[in-house]
Scaffold this motif. Structure first.
Motif, mmCIF file in Angstrom:
data_model
loop_
_atom_site.group_PDB
_atom_site.id
_atom_site.type_symbol
_atom_site.label_atom_id
_atom_site.label_comp_id
_atom_site.label_asym_id
_atom_site.label_seq_id
_atom_site.Cartn_x
_atom_site.Cartn_y
_atom_site.Cartn_z
ATOM 1 N N UNK A 1 65.711 45.282 54.533
ATOM 2 C CA UNK A 1 66.394 45.425 55.822
ATOM 3 C C UNK A 1 66.716 46.885 56.102
ATOM 4 N N UNK A 2 67.131 47.611 55.059
ATOM 5 C CA UNK A 2 67.438 49.034 55.238
ATOM 6 C C UNK A 2 66.175 49.835 55.537
ATOM 7 N N UNK A 3 65.091 49.506 54.843
ATOM 8 C CA UNK A 3 63.825 50.211 55.078
ATOM 9 C C UNK A 3 63.321 49.930 56.490
ATOM 10 N N UNK B 1 75.669 44.957 56.989
ATOM 11 C CA UNK B 1 75.591 45.815 55.809
ATOM 12 C C UNK B 1 76.630 46.926 55.825
ATOM 13 N N UNK B 2 76.944 47.436 57.011
ATOM 14 C CA UNK B 2 77.878 48.555 57.149
ATOM 15 C C UNK B 2 78.884 48.292 58.270
ATOM 16 N N UNK B 3 79.709 47.265 58.116
ATOM 17 C CA UNK B 3 80.647 46.932 59.193
ATOM 18 C C UNK B 3 81.677 48.027 59.451
ATOM 19 N N UNK B 4 81.866 48.933 58.476
ATOM 20 C CA UNK B 4 82.839 50.017 58.643
ATOM 21 C C UNK B 4 82.175 51.306 59.110
ATOM 22 N N UNK C 1 73.116 54.480 54.236
ATOM 23 C CA UNK C 1 72.330 53.500 53.465
ATOM 24 C C UNK C 1 72.504 53.633 51.968
ATOM 25 N N UNK C 2 73.133 54.708 51.502
ATOM 26 C CA UNK C 2 73.320 54.880 50.063
ATOM 27 C C UNK C 2 72.023 55.284 49.368
ATOM 28 N N UNK D 1 68.223 45.990 64.361
ATOM 29 C CA UNK D 1 68.734 46.915 63.342
ATOM 30 C C UNK D 1 70.257 47.007 63.431
ATOM 31 N N UNK D 2 70.779 47.039 64.645
ATOM 32 C CA UNK D 2 72.239 47.097 64.811
ATOM 33 C C UNK D 2 72.904 45.853 64.207
ATOM 34 N N UNK D 3 72.299 44.678 64.426
ATOM 35 C CA UNK D 3 72.879 43.461 63.854
ATOM 36 C C UNK D 3 72.823 43.481 62.326
#
Length: 202
Positions: free
Chosen positions: A171-173, A111-114, A52-53, A104-106
């Motif tokens: 979304x990350x939270x 956000x993190x496709x890699x 999530x950075x 969350x997976x979607x």
């Protein structure tokens, strides 16, 4: 407890499996699954944070505890409830979790496709929560306790509304909150089942 109907004069009754060993085996098996998933849930939460950075993962970072529609953390008085009621609450939470984990997976796919391992862990977690919930329901049925049908689940729809389109940070939270709730409920389920395992804590 006295043996019922399984007298030596009744060979068919003697050959049938006593329900008590069957129940004990079911409880042990479900408890082992919950213990394994508790470890996986911890790994999922750690990996989620890694992707999530900043400020996620920074010392002292305390994200807002967003409410999740249809699901909350185990209540403070959970441990004092009768075992069947605790297991019913566990099963209800585990039933509510898979659609939330799917949301969350979607979000993370955008956000993190890699991060294929994170996406795979989230997919696995949804499937595992569903399997553990079904196993807890089976334990309840074997105990002769009523199982309540799963409630209607507005939770996933509400979580979807808080997706990346509504802001990356929320979304990350939300994902962090769902992963945390998954860990809390799987761990709570492990503890509740552990009290029913013969020789386990009282």
């Amino acid at each position: 407890m006295s043996r019922r109907e399984g007298s030596l004069e009744d060979p068919q009754a003697d050959s049938s499996v006593s329900p008590l060993p069957h129940l004990e085996a079911k409880i042990r098996q479900t408890h082992s699954l919950a213990r394994l998933l508790t470890k996986y849930a911890e790994q999922l939460l750690q990996e989620y944070v890694q992707h999530q950075g900043d400020p996620f993962g920074l010392p002292g970072f305390s994200p807002p505890r967003l409410p999740v529609a249809g699901l909350s953390a185990p209540a403070a008085g959970h441990a004092g409830l009768p075992a069947p009621e605790r297991l019913r609450l566990d099963a209800a939470a585990l039933t509510a979790l898979p659609p939330l984990l799917d949301v969350v997976r979607r979000h993370q796919a955008e956000l993190n496709p890699r991060a294929p391992r994170l996406l795979r862990r989230l997919e696995d977690a949804a499937r595992q929560a569903r399997a553990l919930g079904a196993a807890v329901e089976a334990v309840l049925a074997a105990l002769g306790a009523e199982t309540r049908g799963p409630p209607a689940e507005p939770a996933a729809a509400a979580a979807s509304a808080a997706g990346p389109a509504a802001g990356v940070f929320p979304a990350k939270v939300l994902g962090l909150r769902v992963c945390g709730l998954y860990r809390e409920w799987v761990s709570r389920t492990e503890g509740d089942l552990g009290q029913l395992v013969p020789g386990g804590p009282a």
